[in-house]
Structure formats: structure tokens, C-alpha cells
Scaffold this motif. Structure first.
Motif, PDB file in Angstrom:
ATOM      1  N   PHE A   1       0.874  -1.226   0.081  1.00  0.00           N
ATOM      2  CA  PHE A   1       0.022  -0.062  -0.131  1.00  0.00           C
ATOM      3  C   PHE A   1       0.750   1.489   0.031  1.00  0.00           C
ATOM      4  O   PHE A   1       0.306   2.464   0.365  1.00  0.00           O
ATOM      5  CB  PHE A   1      -0.848   0.016   1.208  1.00  0.00           C
ATOM      6  N   ASN A   2       2.072   1.283  -0.136  1.00  0.00           N
ATOM      7  CA  ASN A   2       2.951   2.404  -0.034  1.00  0.00           C
ATOM      8  C   ASN A   2       2.751   3.114   1.209  1.00  0.00           C
ATOM      9  O   ASN A   2       3.062   4.340   1.177  1.00  0.00           O
ATOM     10  CB  ASN A   2       2.672   3.379  -1.160  1.00  0.00           C
ATOM     11  N   MET A   3       2.399   2.322   2.193  1.00  0.00           N
ATOM     12  CA  MET A   3       2.126   3.120   3.688  1.00  0.00           C
ATOM     13  C   MET A   3       3.565   2.922   4.380  1.00  0.00           C
ATOM     14  O   MET A   3       4.136   1.856   4.577  1.00  0.00           O
ATOM     15  CB  MET A   3       1.134   2.467   4.183  1.00  0.00           C
ATOM     16  N   PHE A   4       4.045   4.046   4.919  1.00  0.00           N
ATOM     17  CA  PHE A   4       5.022   3.936   5.816  1.00  0.00           C
ATOM     18  C   PHE A   4       5.361   5.333   6.525  1.00  0.00           C
ATOM     19  O   PHE A   4       4.679   6.265   6.380  1.00  0.00           O
ATOM     20  CB  PHE A   4       6.490   3.643   5.209  1.00  0.00           C
ATOM     21  N   ILE A   5       6.272   5.377   7.471  1.00  0.00           N
ATOM     22  CA  ILE A   5       6.612   6.557   8.334  1.00  0.00           C
ATOM     23  C   ILE A   5       8.152   6.547   8.163  1.00  0.00           C
ATOM     24  O   ILE A   5       8.738   5.322   8.953  1.00  0.00           O
ATOM     25  CB  ILE A   5       5.877   6.751   9.757  1.00  0.00           C
ATOM     26  N   MET A   6       8.791   7.558   8.031  1.00  0.00           N
ATOM     27  CA  MET A   6      10.329   7.560   8.089  1.00  0.00           C
ATOM     28  C   MET A   6      11.036   8.687   8.202  1.00  0.00           C
ATOM     29  O   MET A   6      10.156   9.891   8.070  1.00  0.00           O
ATOM     30  CB  MET A   6      11.078   6.558   6.807  1.00  0.00           C
ATOM     31  N   LYS A   7      12.067   9.042   8.802  1.00  0.00           N
ATOM     32  CA  LYS A   7      12.823  10.355   8.652  1.00  0.00           C
ATOM     33  C   LYS A   7      12.717  11.039   7.493  1.00  0.00           C
ATOM     34  O   LYS A   7      12.776  10.351   6.400  1.00  0.00           O
ATOM     35  CB  LYS A   7      14.173  10.133   9.264  1.00  0.00           C
ATOM     36  N   LYS A   8      12.753  12.086   7.483  1.00  0.00           N
ATOM     37  CA  LYS A   8      12.494  13.231   6.287  1.00  0.00           C
ATOM     38  C   LYS A   8      13.910  12.839   5.552  1.00  0.00           C
ATOM     39  O   LYS A   8      13.912  12.635   4.258  1.00  0.00           O
ATOM     40  CB  LYS A   8      12.497  14.750   6.494  1.00  0.00           C
ATOM     41  N   GLU A   9      15.081  12.674   6.092  1.00  0.00           N
ATOM     42  CA  GLU A   9      16.430  12.550   5.370  1.00  0.00           C
ATOM     43  C   GLU A   9      16.118  11.390   4.585  1.00  0.00           C
ATOM     44  O   GLU A   9      16.830  11.078   3.248  1.00  0.00           O
ATOM     45  CB  GLU A   9      17.472  12.728   6.099  1.00  0.00           C
ATOM     46  N   ASP A  10      15.714  10.220   5.187  1.00  0.00           N
ATOM     47  CA  ASP A  10      15.739   8.907   4.536  1.00  0.00           C
ATOM     48  C   ASP A  10      14.581   9.099   3.362  1.00  0.00           C
ATOM     49  O   ASP A  10      14.631   8.415   2.273  1.00  0.00           O
ATOM     50  CB  ASP A  10      15.191   8.010   5.372  1.00  0.00           C
ATOM     51  N   LEU A  11      13.410   9.538   3.678  1.00  0.00           N
ATOM     52  CA  LEU A  11      12.416  10.090   2.612  1.00  0.00           C
ATOM     53  C   LEU A  11      13.019  10.486   1.369  1.00  0.00           C
ATOM     54  O   LEU A  11      12.638  10.255   0.136  1.00  0.00           O
ATOM     55  CB  LEU A  11      11.440  10.795   3.115  1.00  0.00           C
ATOM     56  N   ASP A  12      13.933  11.563   1.647  1.00  0.00           N
ATOM     57  CA  ASP A  12      14.951  12.202   0.532  1.00  0.00           C
ATOM     58  C   ASP A  12      15.402  11.235  -0.377  1.00  0.00           C
ATOM     59  O   ASP A  12      15.422  11.240  -1.622  1.00  0.00           O
ATOM     60  CB  ASP A  12      15.465  13.177   0.882  1.00  0.00           C
ATOM     61  N   LYS A  13      16.006  10.432   0.197  1.00  0.00           N
ATOM     62  CA  LYS A  13      16.785   9.194  -0.482  1.00  0.00           C
ATOM     63  C   LYS A  13      15.895   8.232  -1.241  1.00  0.00           C
ATOM     64  O   LYS A  13      16.042   7.928  -2.248  1.00  0.00           O
ATOM     65  CB  LYS A  13      17.507   8.549   0.597  1.00  0.00           C
ATOM     66  N   TYR A  14      15.013   7.845  -0.549  1.00  0.00           N
ATOM     67  CA  TYR A  14      13.934   6.961  -1.016  1.00  0.00           C
ATOM     68  C   TYR A  14      13.211   7.528  -2.424  1.00  0.00           C
ATOM     69  O   TYR A  14      12.992   7.001  -3.354  1.00  0.00           O
ATOM     70  CB  TYR A  14      12.848   6.501  -0.091  1.00  0.00           C
ATOM     71  N   CYS A  15      12.379   8.800  -2.059  1.00  0.00           N
ATOM     72  CA  CYS A  15      11.857   9.471  -3.211  1.00  0.00           C
ATOM     73  C   CYS A  15      12.671   9.667  -4.512  1.00  0.00           C
ATOM     74  O   CYS A  15      12.281   9.409  -5.501  1.00  0.00           O
ATOM     75  CB  CYS A  15      11.303  10.539  -2.668  1.00  0.00           C
ATOM     76  N   SER A  16      14.067  10.180  -4.200  1.00  0.00           N
ATOM     77  CA  SER A  16      14.879  10.486  -5.053  1.00  0.00           C
ATOM     78  C   SER A  16      15.141   9.143  -6.034  1.00  0.00           C
ATOM     79  O   SER A  16      15.084   9.319  -7.305  1.00  0.00           O
ATOM     80  CB  SER A  16      16.283  10.900  -4.564  1.00  0.00           C
ATOM     81  N   TRP A  17      15.142   8.117  -5.428  1.00  0.00           N
ATOM     82  CA  TRP A  17      15.500   6.778  -6.115  1.00  0.00           C
ATOM     83  C   TRP A  17      13.996   6.285  -6.762  1.00  0.00           C
ATOM     84  O   TRP A  17      14.162   5.906  -7.944  1.00  0.00           O
ATOM     85  CB  TRP A  17      15.947   5.618  -5.154  1.00  0.00           C
ATOM     86  N   VAL A  18      13.147   6.102  -6.029  1.00  0.00           N
ATOM     87  CA  VAL A  18      11.912   5.509  -6.589  1.00  0.00           C
ATOM     88  C   VAL A  18      11.232   6.324  -7.457  1.00  0.00           C
ATOM     89  O   VAL A  18      10.768   5.770  -8.918  1.00  0.00           O
ATOM     90  CB  VAL A  18      11.073   5.221  -5.372  1.00  0.00           C
ATOM     91  N   PHE A  19      11.172   7.761  -7.600  1.00  0.00           N
ATOM     92  CA  PHE A  19      10.577   8.587  -8.433  1.00  0.00           C
ATOM     93  C   PHE A  19      11.397   8.532  -9.821  1.00  0.00           C
ATOM     94  O   PHE A  19      10.772   8.645 -11.002  1.00  0.00           O
ATOM     95  CB  PHE A  19      10.272   9.908  -8.162  1.00  0.00           C
ATOM     96  N   ASP A  20      12.649   8.552  -9.859  1.00  0.00           N
ATOM     97  CA  ASP A  20      13.552   8.434 -10.860  1.00  0.00           C
ATOM     98  C   ASP A  20      13.176   7.198 -11.688  1.00  0.00           C
ATOM     99  O   ASP A  20      12.888   7.271 -12.910  1.00  0.00           O
ATOM    100  CB  ASP A  20      15.060   8.543 -10.313  1.00  0.00           C
ATOM    101  N   ILE A  21      13.028   6.054 -11.023  1.00  0.00           N
ATOM    102  CA  ILE A  21      12.732   4.834 -11.735  1.00  0.00           C
ATOM    103  C   ILE A  21      11.454   4.853 -12.177  1.00  0.00           C
ATOM    104  O   ILE A  21      11.313   4.564 -13.559  1.00  0.00           O
ATOM    105  CB  ILE A  21      12.442   3.519 -10.786  1.00  0.00           C
ATOM    106  N   LEU A  22      10.266   5.405 -11.491  1.00  0.00           N
ATOM    107  CA  LEU A  22       8.841   5.413 -12.181  1.00  0.00           C
ATOM    108  C   LEU A  22       8.688   6.311 -13.125  1.00  0.00           C
ATOM    109  O   LEU A  22       8.014   6.045 -14.197  1.00  0.00           O
ATOM    110  CB  LEU A  22       7.862   5.820 -10.950  1.00  0.00           C
ATOM    111  N   PHE A  23       9.398   7.527 -13.120  1.00  0.00           N
ATOM    112  CA  PHE A  23       9.309   8.442 -14.182  1.00  0.00           C
ATOM    113  C   PHE A  23       9.830   7.700 -15.697  1.00  0.00           C
ATOM    114  O   PHE A  23       9.324   7.893 -16.718  1.00  0.00           O
ATOM    115  CB  PHE A  23       9.889   9.604 -14.204  1.00  0.00           C
ATOM    116  N   LYS A  24      11.090   7.086 -15.241  1.00  0.00           N
ATOM    117  CA  LYS A  24      11.505   6.476 -16.473  1.00  0.00           C
ATOM    118  C   LYS A  24      10.814   5.131 -17.115  1.00  0.00           C
ATOM    119  O   LYS A  24      10.497   4.984 -18.257  1.00  0.00           O
ATOM    120  CB  LYS A  24      12.967   5.936 -16.124  1.00  0.00           C
ATOM    121  N   VAL A  25      10.188   4.643 -16.114  1.00  0.00           N
ATOM    122  CA  VAL A  25       9.271   3.400 -16.500  1.00  0.00           C
ATOM    123  C   VAL A  25       8.001   4.082 -17.216  1.00  0.00           C
ATOM    124  O   VAL A  25       7.680   3.405 -18.316  1.00  0.00           O
ATOM    125  CB  VAL A  25       8.646   2.511 -15.515  1.00  0.00           C
TER     126      VAL A  25
END
Length: 258
Positions: free
Chosen positions: A164-188
Motif C-alpha cells: 500500500f505504499n504506507m510507511f513512516i520514516m525520517k525526512k532525510e531517508d524519505l529524500d533518499k527513497y523518493c529520489s530513487w523510486v521516482f527516478d525509476i517510475l518516471f523512466k518506466v
């Protein structure tokens, strides 16, 4: 007390948990009538992609625009379940105090794992959705993030996932995760731009990202606490079970949410 904000992605006016940790976000707000919540079309945003990215337009907005020590995502139809024995799902939702305590001993809060038992993550995706979308993500990872491929393969063989894309994490970790996952998704999205899917299957970015969350958590050795989730609406488990069996044994893709 930690500064924790959990956005609740919704496209309509809906009852919400009263705990101050929760922030309702009107996702897909671009061009839509206001419903009284913060909208996902302010600041740096991808609100126009909501038809395919679903709750991820809310996550993107929070990543780019929300200031908090910890950031999380829930849905108007699903919440993390706390220990409160209230009469409604909204009264039973995880509280700030409970989340604060959980994050003392783990990096991330995720949903209780969803078990598939008779198949693995990859085969379940293949039976129920269009596997070409997940395969496209793998190809991009192979090219741009090859160090993740062993973990990707490992996670695909599991018989469980955190959904479900449900989580809670530190903002600095969110920065790392979103940078990674959105880069992949936009390319897909760019890779599959000529594909024609119906409204349900066009929401593949959100489903691919569900799978990728575990890949990212595992590869980066994040510790997590699993928390049960609660539905705010009745789920037709018989229909859901029949849909699963049809997908598994008769190769009939899912055609809608349950």
C-alpha cells in the motif's frame, strides 16, 4: 515527542483520524473542485499525474513541500492500526505517541506483511497485473542502479511484501527513497508511454512502487516495525479471494479494486 506528520491521501471529503499527526491531502487536485484539504498541486508537484500515480502524487508533494522530522503516508481507506479500542477505524488509528515510541527502536514503520503463501511477489504481480511494468522497472534498475539487482531478485522471490505504499520514516531517508523510486517510475512511465491500459491498470506506477519499497529497505539495511492496518470501508473478501484464484489459475488479470 518527535515531529511526525502522516499525510492521508484522499480524492474526496472523508472522515479522518483526529490525532494531530495526520494531515489530509487532496490528491489529484489539479483542475478539481476544492474539498477543504491541503492540495497536492501547490509548490513542486506532480498532481496532474494522479490518474496513474494515485497516492504517490501526495507522497511527492510531501517530499518536496512538507517540513517535518518524520513523514509518512496513509490512505483515506487504510490506516495504521494503534492500540486504541475505539468504535470506529478513525479512533483506532495509530497515534503520534505510539508512532513516537515505535520509532525509538526502528528506522521505519511499515504495514504488517501481506503473505501470498502459494506464490511469490513476482508471480503474484504477473498473475494479477501486467508484468511488463515491473520488468521495465527492473531494466532501469539494472542500468542505473545495478547494485540493487541482487536485492530486487531476492525480494521478488519472497512470498510476502509490505503493501500500500504506507510507511513512516525520517525526512532525510524519505529524500533518499523518493529520489530513487521516482527516478525509476518516471523512466518506466516514459518507457511505456505508448502502451494502452484501462483506468485500473494505468495505475501501475503505484503498484510497482509497492514492490520497490521492500527492495530499497532491504538493500539499505533499514530496520522496521510492522504495524497492522485497518480498513475504513468494508472489504468484500469473498470477491477478493475469487479474483485472486482466477488470476492464479485462469490467468485473468484484476480489473478493479476490491
Amino acid at each position: 515527542m518527535k515531529d511526525i506528520k502522516v499525510i492521508v491521501a484522499t480524492h474526496k471529503k472523508y472522515k479522518m483520524p483526529k490525532d494531530p499527526m495526520y494531515i489530509p491531502i487532496h490528491v489529484g487536485a489539479e483542475g478539481k473542485k476544492l474539498i477543504g484539504y491541503i492540495t497536492d498541486n501547490t509548490g513542486d508537484n506532480i498532481s496532474k499525474k494522479n490518474a496513474s500515480f494515485c497516492e504517490l502524487t501526495g507522497l511527492y508533494w510531501a517530499w518536496k513541500n512538507l517540513d517535518a522530522q518524520y513523514i509518512g503516508l496513509a490512505h483515506y481507506r487504510r490506516h495504521f492500526k494503534g492500540k486504541n479500542k475505539g468504535n470506529t477505524p478513525f479512533e483506532k488509528a495509530l497515534t503520534l505517541k505510539e508512532a513516537d515510541k515505535l520509532l525509538d527502536s526502528a528506522d521505519v514503520i511499515v504495514t504488517k506483511r501481506r503473505n501470498y503463501y502459494i506464490e511469490n511477489v513476482y508471480s503474484h504481480f504477473d498473475h494479477t497485473l501486467y508484468i511488463e511494468t515491473l520488468d521495465a522497472a527492473k531494466k532501469i534498475i539494472e542500468k542505473d542502479y545495478p547494485e540493487y539487482i541482487p536485492t530486487f531478485n531476492q525480494c521478488m522471490k519472497r512470498t510476502y511484501m509490505h503493501a500500500f505504499n504506507m510507511f513512516i520514516m525520517k525526512k532525510e531517508d524519505l529524500d533518499k527513497y523518493c529520489s530513487w523510486v521516482f527516478d525509476i517510475l518516471f523512466k518506466v512511465e516514459d518507457e511505456l508511454k505508448d502502451k494502452k491500459y484501462n483506468a485500473f491498470h494505468s495505475r501501475y506506477p503505484g503498484r510497482v512502487s509497492e514492490v520497490l519499497l521492500d527492495v530499497w529497505l532491504t538493500k539499505n539495511n533499514y530496520t522496521y516495525k510492522e504495524v497492522p492496518f485497518i480498513y475504513t470501508e468494508k472489504i468484500n473478501h469473498i470477491k477478493k479471494g475469487i479474483g485472486f484464484l482466477k488470476a492464479k489459475f485462469f490467468k485473468k488479470k484484476y480489473e478493479g479494486s476490491f
